[in-house]
Design an enzyme around this catalytic site. Sequence first.
Site, PDB file in Angstrom:
ATOM      1  N   ASN A  59       0.702  -1.233  -0.005  1.00 34.18           N
ATOM      2  CA  ASN A  59      -0.042   0.107  -0.165  1.00 34.18           C
ATOM      3  C   ASN A  59       0.854   1.494   0.139  1.00 34.18           C
ATOM      4  O   ASN A  59       1.477   1.425   0.979  1.00 34.18           O
ATOM      5  CB  ASN A  59      -0.988  -0.041   1.219  1.00 34.18           C
ATOM      6  CG  ASN A  59      -1.830   1.327   1.457  1.00 34.18           C
ATOM      7  OD1 ASN A  59      -1.774   2.070   0.467  1.00 34.18           O
ATOM      8  ND2 ASN A  59      -2.189   1.547   2.737  1.00 34.18           N
ATOM      9  N   LYS A  98       0.093   4.356  -0.257  1.00 35.67           N
ATOM     10  CA  LYS A  98      -0.563   5.650   0.308  1.00 35.67           C
ATOM     11  C   LYS A  98      -0.271   6.656  -0.761  1.00 35.67           C
ATOM     12  O   LYS A  98      -0.234   6.302  -1.861  1.00 35.67           O
ATOM     13  CB  LYS A  98       0.050   5.974   1.733  1.00 35.67           C
ATOM     14  CG  LYS A  98      -0.070   4.463   2.513  1.00 35.67           C
ATOM     15  CD  LYS A  98       0.209   4.877   3.875  1.00 35.67           C
ATOM     16  CE  LYS A  98       0.431   3.440   4.787  1.00 35.67           C
ATOM     17  NZ  LYS A  98       0.389   3.593   6.004  1.00 35.67           N
ATOM     18  N   HIS A 109      -9.353   0.996   5.006  1.00 35.68           N
ATOM     19  CA  HIS A 109      -8.100   0.977   5.886  1.00 35.68           C
ATOM     20  C   HIS A 109      -8.162   1.960   7.082  1.00 35.68           C
ATOM     21  O   HIS A 109      -8.990   2.886   7.126  1.00 35.68           O
ATOM     22  CB  HIS A 109      -6.848   1.865   4.741  1.00 35.68           C
ATOM     23  CG  HIS A 109      -5.451   1.915   5.082  1.00 35.68           C
ATOM     24  ND1 HIS A 109      -5.119   2.683   5.891  1.00 35.68           N
ATOM     25  CD2 HIS A 109      -4.610   0.936   5.180  1.00 35.68           C
ATOM     26  CE1 HIS A 109      -3.794   2.500   6.537  1.00 35.68           C
ATOM     27  NE2 HIS A 109      -3.291   1.425   5.778  1.00 35.68           N
ATOM     28  N   GLU A 148      -6.585   4.586   8.102  1.00 34.08           N
ATOM     29  CA  GLU A 148      -6.519   6.122   7.645  1.00 34.08           C
ATOM     30  C   GLU A 148      -7.678   6.678   7.051  1.00 34.08           C
ATOM     31  O   GLU A 148      -7.846   7.736   7.293  1.00 34.08           O
ATOM     32  CB  GLU A 148      -5.079   6.288   6.761  1.00 34.08           C
ATOM     33  CG  GLU A 148      -3.960   5.982   7.588  1.00 34.08           C
ATOM     34  CD  GLU A 148      -2.643   5.623   6.613  1.00 34.08           C
ATOM     35  OE1 GLU A 148      -2.758   5.698   5.324  1.00 34.08           O
ATOM     36  OE2 GLU A 148      -1.657   5.023   7.294  1.00 34.08           O
ATOM     37  N   GLU A 165      -4.820  -5.350  10.617  1.00 39.57           N
ATOM     38  CA  GLU A 165      -3.838  -4.214  10.844  1.00 39.57           C
ATOM     39  C   GLU A 165      -4.346  -3.380  12.021  1.00 39.57           C
ATOM     40  O   GLU A 165      -4.986  -2.392  11.933  1.00 39.57           O
ATOM     41  CB  GLU A 165      -3.958  -3.091   9.713  1.00 39.57           C
ATOM     42  CG  GLU A 165      -3.557  -3.647   7.966  1.00 39.57           C
ATOM     43  CD  GLU A 165      -3.131  -2.556   7.342  1.00 39.57           C
ATOM     44  OE1 GLU A 165      -2.193  -2.940   6.736  1.00 39.57           O
ATOM     45  OE2 GLU A 165      -3.928  -1.586   7.073  1.00 39.57           O
ATOM     46  N   GLY A 198       2.882   2.167  10.501  1.00 35.18           N
ATOM     47  CA  GLY A 198       3.688   3.409  10.354  1.00 35.18           C
ATOM     48  C   GLY A 198       4.503   3.739  11.654  1.00 35.18           C
ATOM     49  O   GLY A 198       5.171   4.768  11.700  1.00 35.18           O
ATOM     50  N   SER A 209       4.028  -2.277  10.067  1.00 34.71           N
ATOM     51  CA  SER A 209       5.232  -2.460  10.099  1.00 34.71           C
ATOM     52  C   SER A 209       5.819  -3.521   9.839  1.00 34.71           C
ATOM     53  O   SER A 209       7.007  -4.025  10.370  1.00 34.71           O
ATOM     54  CB  SER A 209       5.618  -1.818  11.689  1.00 34.71           C
ATOM     55  OG  SER A 209       5.140  -0.599  12.034  1.00 34.71           O
TER      56      SER A 209
HETATM   57  C1  PEP Z   1      -0.485  -0.066   6.123  1.00 39.58           C
HETATM   58  O1  PEP Z   1      -0.478   1.159   5.846  1.00 39.58           O
HETATM   59  O2  PEP Z   1      -1.226  -0.627   5.672  1.00 39.58           O
HETATM   60  C2  PEP Z   1       0.882  -0.358   6.842  1.00 39.58           C
HETATM   61  C3  PEP Z   1       0.739  -1.375   7.183  1.00 39.58           C
HETATM   62  O3  PEP Z   1       1.807   0.443   6.816  1.00 39.58           O
HETATM   63  P1  PEP Z   1       3.190   0.024   7.779  1.00 39.58           P
HETATM   64  O4  PEP Z   1       3.794  -1.023   6.789  1.00 39.58           O
HETATM   65  O5  PEP Z   1       4.056   1.470   7.045  1.00 39.58           O
HETATM   66  O6  PEP Z   1       3.069   0.182   8.980  1.00 39.58           O
END
Ligand code: PEP
Length: 249
Positions: free
Chosen positions: A9, A11, A93, A95, A165, A171, A211
Amino acid sequence: MRKMIVAGNWKMNKTNTEAVEIVSKLNELIADVKGVEVIIGPPFTALSDVIKVAGKVKVAAQNMHWEEKGAFTGEVSPIMFHDLGVEYVILGHSERRAYFGETNEMINKKIKSALAHGLKPILCVGEKLEDRENGNTENVVEDHIKGGLEGISKEEFANVVIAYEPVWAIGTGKTATPEQAEEVHAFIRKLLTELFDAEIAENTSILYGGSVKPANSKELISKENIDGGLVGGASLKAEDFSIIVKSVL
Ligand code: PEP
């Protein structure tokens, strides 16, 4: 047998030119890889050109409106994505939920619309840090799953991928331990058995996100109920992402 999937992803990162370069390089790096579905979700502006160089990489949109067309300034519809050759769409998601006010009801409409237009939704679910600390992880995950999948038939659900998630791990550099992730993945699979049936639950790909990086992906993905990853930051570099893809094998 359920599919192993590693999805990136991106973003709001990468220009069209950069996106084409990274996906072309990724294709070279994973040329010999078999048995893993590799997906990249670039920004909308790069979808068309990325699809031209995608090769074995499947392409995802990061969001979608549920209507086919109309007066919805700034939105993009499922028929537009399908026409381009987009195969997956990331929905719900954290966000989108946190910054754009997306509710379970909206996400449910998007999932139904995506399925009706031949797109495969990747439904993201997960608890915030305070939910985990208050012992509410399972309640939140159950609410996201039941709300997002309301009214979806068994046949339709066969084309849905779930991504767990935990918001506190996205992040932040804080990864759920493989045991913490496995516990929630097993809970999700049990929930899917209740909502659909055991065979469907067994065949659903449930990805972990938060992460994920080359240093931790193998340990996470080797867990019984973790069928791959949804990767943010570490999917922006072709080398790192290819290492994560290969860690599934
Ligand atoms: C995400 O935004 O779906 C995500 C898992 O980000 P990150 O791997 O940077 O934590």
